[in-house]
Design an enzyme around this catalytic site. Sequence first.
Site, PDB file in Angstrom:
ATOM      1  N   CYS A  23       0.831  -1.212   0.000  1.00 27.23           N
ATOM      2  CA  CYS A  23       0.000   0.000   0.000  1.00 27.23           C
ATOM      3  C   CYS A  23       0.870   1.269   0.000  1.00 27.23           C
ATOM      4  O   CYS A  23       1.624   1.503   0.933  1.00 27.23           O
ATOM      5  CB  CYS A  23      -0.905  -0.068   1.230  1.00 27.23           C
ATOM      6  SG  CYS A  23      -1.628   1.486   1.743  1.00 27.23           S
ATOM      7  N   CYS A  26       0.185   3.750   2.852  1.00 26.28           N
ATOM      8  CA  CYS A  26       0.689   3.176   4.109  1.00 26.28           C
ATOM      9  C   CYS A  26       2.172   3.506   4.276  1.00 26.28           C
ATOM     10  O   CYS A  26       2.631   3.840   5.371  1.00 26.28           O
ATOM     11  CB  CYS A  26       0.511   1.655   4.129  1.00 26.28           C
ATOM     12  SG  CYS A  26      -1.199   1.126   4.008  1.00 26.28           S
TER      13      CYS A  26
END
Length: 98
Positions: A23, A26
């Site tokens: 991600c 993230c």
Amino acid sequence: MSKFSEIINQDKPVLVDFFAEWCGPCKMMSPILKEVKDGLGDEVSIIKIDVDKNQPLAAKYQVRGVPTLILYKSGQQVWRQSGMVQKNELVSIINKFS
């Protein structure tokens, strides 16, 4: 699971970052969380949970997207947001519950 319950039942705020290795947002949250921890020190615990390695936990807390940040105080969820959060906003939210 039981260790997670112990962690979120602390008196001080506990920020849980549900993330995934793949991600992009993230990865951008990581340095922000480090800055928050460096700024607040022992006033807050910050733990990261990889949703791919901890699917039952992610399912239990209804994490549908990453990153999802959840703030706990004495075992109670007091704040939750999916997506990026800037450092100043995170610090003020944590301070509200300190």
